[in-house]
Write a protein that holds these residues in place. Structure first.
Motif, PDB file in Angstrom:
ATOM      1  N   GLN A   7       0.822  -1.205   0.000  1.00 35.33           N
ATOM      2  CA  GLN A   7       0.000   0.000   0.000  1.00 35.33           C
ATOM      3  C   GLN A   7       0.859   1.260   0.000  1.00 35.33           C
ATOM      4  OE1 GLN A   7      -2.757   0.037   3.179  1.00 35.33           O
ATOM      5  NE2 GLN A   7      -3.978   1.730   2.383  1.00 35.33           N
ATOM      6  N   LEU A  20     -12.352   5.842   2.567  1.00 34.88           N
ATOM      7  CA  LEU A  20     -12.102   4.485   2.089  1.00 34.88           C
ATOM      8  C   LEU A  20     -10.984   3.816   2.889  1.00 34.88           C
ATOM      9  CD1 LEU A  20     -12.698   2.305  -0.025  1.00 34.88           C
ATOM     10  CD2 LEU A  20     -11.008   3.383  -1.524  1.00 34.88           C
ATOM     11  N   HIS A  21      -9.914   4.572   3.138  1.00 36.56           N
ATOM     12  CA  HIS A  21      -8.812   4.016   3.921  1.00 36.56           C
ATOM     13  C   HIS A  21      -9.246   3.701   5.356  1.00 36.56           C
ATOM     14  CE1 HIS A  21      -4.690   3.238   5.035  1.00 36.56           C
ATOM     15  NE2 HIS A  21      -4.817   4.069   6.061  1.00 36.56           N
ATOM     16  N   TYR A  73     -10.836   9.365  -0.290  1.00 38.24           N
ATOM     17  CA  TYR A  73      -9.717   8.455  -0.019  1.00 38.24           C
ATOM     18  C   TYR A  73      -9.558   8.178   1.477  1.00 38.24           C
ATOM     19  CZ  TYR A  73      -4.929   6.867   0.518  1.00 38.24           C
ATOM     20  OH  TYR A  73      -3.818   6.161   0.852  1.00 38.24           O
ATOM     21  N   TRP A  99       0.067  11.801  -9.353  1.00 36.85           N
ATOM     22  CA  TRP A  99      -0.806  12.962  -9.090  1.00 36.85           C
ATOM     23  C   TRP A  99      -0.013  14.260  -9.136  1.00 36.85           C
ATOM     24  CZ3 TRP A  99      -1.742  15.667  -4.112  1.00 36.85           C
ATOM     25  CH2 TRP A  99      -2.867  16.517  -4.168  1.00 36.85           C
ATOM     26  N   ALA A 147     -11.777  14.485  -3.178  1.00 39.05           N
ATOM     27  CA  ALA A 147     -11.010  13.274  -3.446  1.00 39.05           C
ATOM     28  C   ALA A 147     -10.262  12.807  -2.199  1.00 39.05           C
ATOM     29  CB  ALA A 147     -10.013  13.531  -4.584  1.00 39.05           C
ATOM     30  N   TRP A 148      -9.674  13.764  -1.448  1.00 40.91           N
ATOM     31  CA  TRP A 148      -8.944  13.406  -0.231  1.00 40.91           C
ATOM     32  C   TRP A 148      -9.873  12.836   0.843  1.00 40.91           C
ATOM     33  CZ3 TRP A 148      -8.910  15.546   4.806  1.00 40.91           C
ATOM     34  CH2 TRP A 148      -7.896  15.051   5.619  1.00 40.91           C
ATOM     35  N   ASN A 172       0.774   4.064  -2.767  1.00 42.01           N
ATOM     36  CA  ASN A 172       0.541   5.469  -2.409  1.00 42.01           C
ATOM     37  C   ASN A 172       1.627   6.379  -2.965  1.00 42.01           C
ATOM     38  OD1 ASN A 172      -1.810   4.954  -0.970  1.00 42.01           O
ATOM     39  ND2 ASN A 172      -0.672   4.491   0.921  1.00 42.01           N
TER      40      ASN A 172
END
Length: 285
Positions: A124, A186-187, A183, A135, A179-180, A128
């Motif tokens: 992960q 989700l994390h 994320y 990004w 988006a952050w 990342n």
């Protein structure tokens, strides 16, 4: 005169005979009394000797009974002590084997979980890093394109360009924030699921080990009810205390690690956003 002498002799002989008879009777009575006393003394001595022999026999029997009782008590005590030593040795061996097996199983399980979690974290982390690099490159490319377009059209309409840049910055910040947040949610959901799965697996393993140990311990407890019950209660209390402390410590460590990671990620993203804003404002000026 002859007749007179005969009468005198006869009287004398009669008196002597009476005296002799009286003496003889006295002697016989004395001998009978002596014999009777001797007979009584002999009976008393025989009775006393029989009583002494009986008392001596009773004393010997009592001493023999006491020594036999002490020997029997000592023998029973020795047998119980040997049984107790054998039971204690067996219990100590079983306890050491159970502790070694529990330690090995716990270490093996935690080593497998840690290795899997380390591999997942490493994978992960690489993903990342790649995502952040891609990004950043995409943001740099987009920023360069936007800066070139703004540079070409800056001389025509500064006010319109300023509004467009402001609107674009707000939109970009909003999109980046959404988006952050997505994320992060989700994390966090993945993290919670992993933690719940690990806790469930740990509780199931601990429950299986504890149930097996409890069954074996219950079989031994039936043989030695009182003492085994006390030891079992003490072992259960100590085990639950250690397990509660260990669980509390693991939860605190996991929560602290997660907060540190979130804080570091948030700080990195904040620095990146500030750097991008500074670059754009320098380009405008």
């Amino acid at each position: 005169r002859y007749f007179y002498v005969q009468k005198i002799l006869q009287k004398t002989f009669g008196e002597w005979k009476e005296w002799w008879t009286a003496c003889r009777e006295r002697e016989l009575s004395l001998r009978a009394a002596s014999h009777y006393r001797h007979f009584l003394h002999n009976l008393i001595f025989k009775a006393w000797r029989a009583y002494v022999c009986q008392q001596q026999g009773k004393r010997n029997k009592y001493d023999f009974a006491e020594s036999h009782a002490e020997k029997q008590k000592l023998l029973r005590t020795w047998q119980h002590w040997l049984v107790y030593i054998d039971v204690q040795r067996t219990k100590r061996g079983m306890r050491s084997v159970a502790l070694a097996f529990r330690e090995k199983s716990c270490l093996r399980i935690w080593w497998t979980v840690w290795r899997r979690q380390h591999y997942q974290n490493h994978t992960q982390h690489k993903m990342n890093i790649l995502a952040l690099q891609y990004w950043a490159q995409s943001l740099q490319f987009r920023a360069w394109l936007q800066w070139r377009e703004l540079y070409l059209y800056i001389q025509n309409d500064k006010q319109k360009e300023t509004r467009a840049v402001t609107h674009h910055q707000h939109g970009e910040l909003k999109r980046y924030m959404e988006a952050w947040l997505g994320y992060l949610n989700l994390h966090r959901a993945k993290k919670i699921q992993n933690e719940l799965a690990q806790e469930h697996n740990q509780s199931r393993i601990v429950q299986q080990c504890f149930s097996g140990w409890q069954i074996s311990w219950e079989c031994r407890r039936r043989m030695h009810a009182h003492r085994e019950g006390m030891q079992k209660l003490a072992a259960k209390i100590a085990l639950w205390r250690v397990f509660a402390q260990w669980k509390h410590y693991v939860v605190l460590c996991v929560e602290e690690t997660r907060q540190c990671e979130l804080a570091e990620k948030h700080y990195k993203r904040h620095l990146l956003v500030r750097a991008l804003l500074r670059v754009r404002w320098k380009g405008l000026w």
